[in-house]
Design a protein around this motif. Structure first.
Motif, short mmCIF file in Angstrom:
data_model
loop_
_atom_site.label_atom_id
_atom_site.label_comp_id
_atom_site.label_asym_id
_atom_site.label_seq_id
_atom_site.Cartn_x
_atom_site.Cartn_y
_atom_site.Cartn_z
N ALA A 65 -9.51 27.03 -65.71
CA ALA A 65 -9.36 28.21 -65.82
C ALA A 65 -9.30 29.19 -64.70
CB ALA A 65 -10.81 29.00 -66.42
N GLU A 66 -9.77 28.62 -63.56
CA GLU A 66 -9.69 29.32 -62.13
C GLU A 66 -8.12 28.94 -61.61
OE1 GLU A 66 -11.45 27.80 -58.02
OE2 GLU A 66 -13.09 29.10 -59.05
N LYS A 67 -7.79 27.82 -61.69
CA LYS A 67 -6.28 27.61 -61.21
C LYS A 67 -5.35 28.49 -62.10
CE LYS A 67 -3.04 23.70 -60.74
NZ LYS A 67 -1.87 24.31 -61.59
N LEU A 68 -5.63 28.55 -63.73
CA LEU A 68 -4.71 29.21 -64.25
C LEU A 68 -4.58 30.83 -63.72
CD1 LEU A 68 -2.67 29.67 -66.79
CD2 LEU A 68 -4.77 29.74 -68.15
N LEU A 69 -6.00 31.18 -63.65
CA LEU A 69 -6.16 32.82 -63.44
C LEU A 69 -5.29 32.93 -62.07
CD1 LEU A 69 -6.87 35.43 -64.25
CD2 LEU A 69 -9.21 34.90 -63.17
N GLY A 70 -5.58 32.12 -60.92
CA GLY A 70 -5.02 32.20 -59.83
C GLY A 70 -3.45 32.24 -59.65
N GLU A 71 -2.98 31.31 -60.50
CA GLU A 71 -1.42 31.43 -60.62
C GLU A 71 -1.02 32.53 -61.41
OE1 GLU A 71 -0.30 27.96 -62.66
OE2 GLU A 71 -0.58 26.52 -60.77
N ALA A 72 -1.75 33.04 -62.36
CA ALA A 72 -1.30 34.42 -63.03
C ALA A 72 -1.42 35.43 -62.21
CB ALA A 72 -2.13 34.44 -64.31
N LEU A 73 -2.44 35.56 -61.16
CA LEU A 73 -2.79 36.69 -60.40
C LEU A 73 -1.52 36.74 -59.31
CD1 LEU A 73 -6.59 36.67 -59.93
CD2 LEU A 73 -5.26 38.58 -60.90
N VAL A 74 -0.94 35.76 -58.85
CA VAL A 74 -0.01 35.69 -58.11
C VAL A 74 1.13 36.09 -58.84
CG1 VAL A 74 1.58 33.77 -56.92
CG2 VAL A 74 -0.93 33.76 -56.60
N LEU A 75 1.50 35.49 -59.71
CA LEU A 75 2.69 35.94 -60.59
C LEU A 75 2.67 37.32 -60.78
CD1 LEU A 75 5.20 35.49 -62.16
CD2 LEU A 75 3.85 34.85 -64.39
#
Length: 323
Positions: A65-75
């Motif tokens: 979940a941390e990885k997914l949220l990190g990528e989404a925040l970058v996007l």
């Protein structure tokens, strides 16, 4: 060493090579905006570190979940930084179609960034450490919304969550909703020294209205874009998240054959707008009878902010009716 034009927004004109320190470099929590006029291309690079860790520190997310949220925040930063209205807001929302991720929401406004995930922990643990986008969301959808504050206009596009990553789903959004060919690369990892680090690249062929370009659906000969896209696609995930290399260095590595104009974007910070006064103002818009129904036995309305994972108990007596 061969030298090429690499112009930055810190001065009217500058020139540097891959070992030069003539310009201020960008590292964390600030996008780098760039254009390649000869290729009719614009782009953004960003790497999140301290701000990302501040956002996720409020939650106990598992690594997936941390990885997914990190990528989404970058996007979200990459897309939000395209807003010409500095007071406007860009919102990214991904919703499940039966997967363990029930809801992902991020938004960006004037450099303020926030986001959170809602998920089924047991089902998320069962998908393994490197799940596909379908394993996370099922047949979900991605909604991207741009709110222009000065004109009160809203633009929204909704596309299926298809592809290998949320970045590929966003590429489909630009193709379908904006007719803009785009390349998006996202990466996130945990660094022992910097904590969670996430980075991303957005590269786009300039649409109609910018330096006289035609919309891509009426053009089939785009060698400039094809070249830029091919070069950008060589960028590795570890390069996006490597704290040892500035964003200018990444841009130079990719596009040193061309003249590249770079400009620092707005510094990014955690921007949850929750407060007792804010929630009291929102609740004041409800009829008094509804506010009474919302209250608990002690006469307080308890508001749970999902973004910052804080509880706000607001006494009914502190909610004033709007004038």
């Amino acid at each position: 060493m061969r030298r090429n034009r690499f112009c930055c927004g810190h001065s009217a004109s500058c020139e540097f090579d891959s070992v030069s320190d003539e310009i201020i470099e960008t590292w964390f929590d600030q996008p780098l905006l760039f254009t390649i006029a000869a290729r009719h291309v614009r782009g953004r690079l960003v790497r999140l570190g301290p701000t990302l860790n501040t956002i996720i520190a409020a939650h106990n997310y598992p690594p997936v979940a941390e990885k997914l949220l990190g990528e989404a925040l970058v996007l979200t930063v990459l897309l939000g930084s395209t807003l010409k209205d500095e007071s406007g807001q860009m919102t990214l929302q991904a919703q499940t179609g039966g997967g363990p991720i029930e809801l992902l929401v991020c938004d960006y406004r004037g450099g303020e960034l926030r986001g959170y995930l809602k998920f089924d922990a047991e089902r998320l643990a069962a998908v393994g450490p490197d799940p596909t986008l379908f394993a996370l969301f099922g047949e979900g959808f991605l909604a991207i919304t741009f709110d222009q504050a000065t004109t009160d206009e809203r633009y929204q596009g909704i596309v299926p969550l298809e592809g290998a990553s949320i970045g590929e789903a966003a590429e489909h959004y630009f193709e379908q909703s904006e007719q803009i060919s785009s390349l998006i690369r996202l990466a996130a990892r945990h660094d022992h020294e910097a904590g969670c680090v996430a980075g991303g690249l957005l590269l786009q062929h300039l649409p109609e209205g910018e330096v006289g370009r035609d919309r891509l659906h009426v053009r089939h000969d785009t060698p400039e874009w094809d070249h830029a896209r091919t070069v950008a696609a060589t960028l590795k995930p570890e390069e996006l998240t490597d704290p040892a290399h500035s964003l200018e260095t990444l841009a130079w590595r990719l596009f040193h054959e061309d003249e590249v104009r770079v400009e620092p974007g707005v510094i990014v910070s955690r921007g949850c707008r929750c407060s007792t006064d804010y929630f009291a103002g929102v609740l004041a818009q409800f009829p008094e009878t509804e506010r009474v129904d919302m209250a608990d036995d002690s006469g307080r309305i308890v508001v749970d902010c999902a973004f910052c994972s804080r509880i706000f108990p607001i006494p009914l007596g502190e909610i004033s009716a709007p004038n």
